[in-house]
Design an enzyme around this catalytic site. Structure first.
Site, PDB file in Angstrom:
ATOM      1  CE  LYS A   1      28.859  -1.995  47.066  1.00 16.55           C
ATOM      2  NZ  LYS A   1      30.223  -1.513  46.769  1.00 16.55           N
ATOM      3  CG  ASP A   9      32.089  -5.027  48.692  1.00 15.81           C
ATOM      4  OD1 ASP A   9      32.190  -5.831  47.760  1.00 15.81           O
ATOM      5  OD2 ASP A   9      32.365  -3.826  48.566  1.00 15.81           O
ATOM      6  CB  SER A  10      34.533  -9.381  49.512  1.00 14.75           C
ATOM      7  OG  SER A  10      34.964  -9.282  50.858  1.00 14.75           O
ATOM      8  CB  THR A  37      34.909  -8.066  56.909  1.00 22.31           C
ATOM      9  OG1 THR A  37      35.973  -7.492  56.142  1.00 22.31           O
ATOM     10  CG2 THR A  37      34.937  -7.511  58.321  1.00 22.31           C
ATOM     11  CG  LEU A  38      29.577  -9.438  57.843  1.00 26.56           C
ATOM     12  CD1 LEU A  38      29.198  -9.587  59.279  1.00 26.56           C
ATOM     13  CD2 LEU A  38      30.326  -8.153  57.647  1.00 26.56           C
ATOM     14  CG  PHE A  80      32.983   3.393  47.130  1.00 22.26           C
ATOM     15  CD1 PHE A  80      33.717   2.348  47.680  1.00 22.26           C
ATOM     16  CD2 PHE A  80      32.845   4.566  47.851  1.00 22.26           C
ATOM     17  CE1 PHE A  80      34.314   2.480  48.930  1.00 22.26           C
ATOM     18  CE2 PHE A  80      33.441   4.708  49.097  1.00 22.26           C
ATOM     19  CZ  PHE A  80      34.175   3.656  49.642  1.00 22.26           C
ATOM     20  NE  ARG A 106      32.760   7.009  59.340  1.00 22.23           N
ATOM     21  CZ  ARG A 106      33.012   5.761  58.996  1.00 22.23           C
ATOM     22  NH1 ARG A 106      32.025   4.947  58.722  1.00 22.23           N
ATOM     23  NH2 ARG A 106      34.247   5.310  58.933  1.00 22.23           N
ATOM     24  CD  GLU A 147      29.569  -4.624  58.511  1.00 19.95           C
ATOM     25  OE1 GLU A 147      29.543  -3.437  58.891  1.00 19.95           O
ATOM     26  OE2 GLU A 147      30.579  -5.324  58.610  1.00 19.95           O
ATOM     27  CG  ASP A 148      28.684  -0.326  57.025  1.00 19.77           C
ATOM     28  OD1 ASP A 148      29.110  -1.501  56.953  1.00 19.77           O
ATOM     29  OD2 ASP A 148      29.440   0.651  56.930  1.00 19.77           O
TER      30      ASP A 148
END
Length: 175
Positions: free
Chosen positions: A129, A101-102, A105-106, A150, A163, A97-98
């Protein structure tokens, strides 16, 4: 609206850390094969750079999942946009993964992939993060912990731009 980018992590530091991650993975999987699952689109640059530094046998597959639209905030709705091409049953799998965050998703993807019965399932991220975490995920290989900004570059985008920056930068939007 104008966009300004300030360097957060220099290219040299990113490349050095990717080599360190590769060295650890090479040691952890010595004598074994791994399947890297590149989470598109953001992890493409990181996956390629990491894979080039691995000395163990590597297979690469791709998945695309998203909780972001064209903005800078997650929508909270996770969609799988591209499915794996190969089965991962019985394989050593490292999800690449790049940025985490929260964690939503992962967390979702790791549950989906775990149900496919891999031999092992690990998570490798370039950026983490921790201050934004809403759902805990175990990160096995972490590039950098970063502040709640961000970021763009090294595969990360804002509305599909930036990117290709060879460093990680903080995007500042001005009205």
């Amino acid at each position: 609206m104008s966009e300004n980018i300030s360097v957060l992590i220099k290219r040299e530091d990113v490349e050095k850390r990717i080599q360190e991650l590769a060295d650890t993975i090479n040691k952890d999987y010595e004598g074994q094969e791994v399947t890297l699952i590149c989470i598109l689109k953001g992890s493409l640059f990181f996956t390629c750079e990491l894979a080039k530094r691995l000395t163990i046998p590597v297979m690469i597959d791709f998945m695309q999942a998203s909780s972001y639209g064209a903005g800078t905030k997650s929508t909270g709705v996770i969609q799988i946009k591209k499915e794996l091409d190969e089965s991962i049953e019985g394989k050593n799998v490292i999800v690449i993964e790049d940025i985490i965050d929260s964690g939503r998703t992962l967390n979702f993807l790791l549950k989906v992939l775990s149900d496919r019965l891999p031999k092992s399932l690990k998570l490798c991220t370039l950026l983490n993060k921790p201050d934004r975490r809403e759902v805990e995920v175990e990160v096995d290989y972490n590039g950098f912990d970063i502040p709640d900004e961000f970021v763009v570059g090294y595969g990360l985008d804002y509305a599909q731009k930036y990117r290709n920056l060879p460093y990680v930068g903080v995007l500042n939007l001005k009205e």
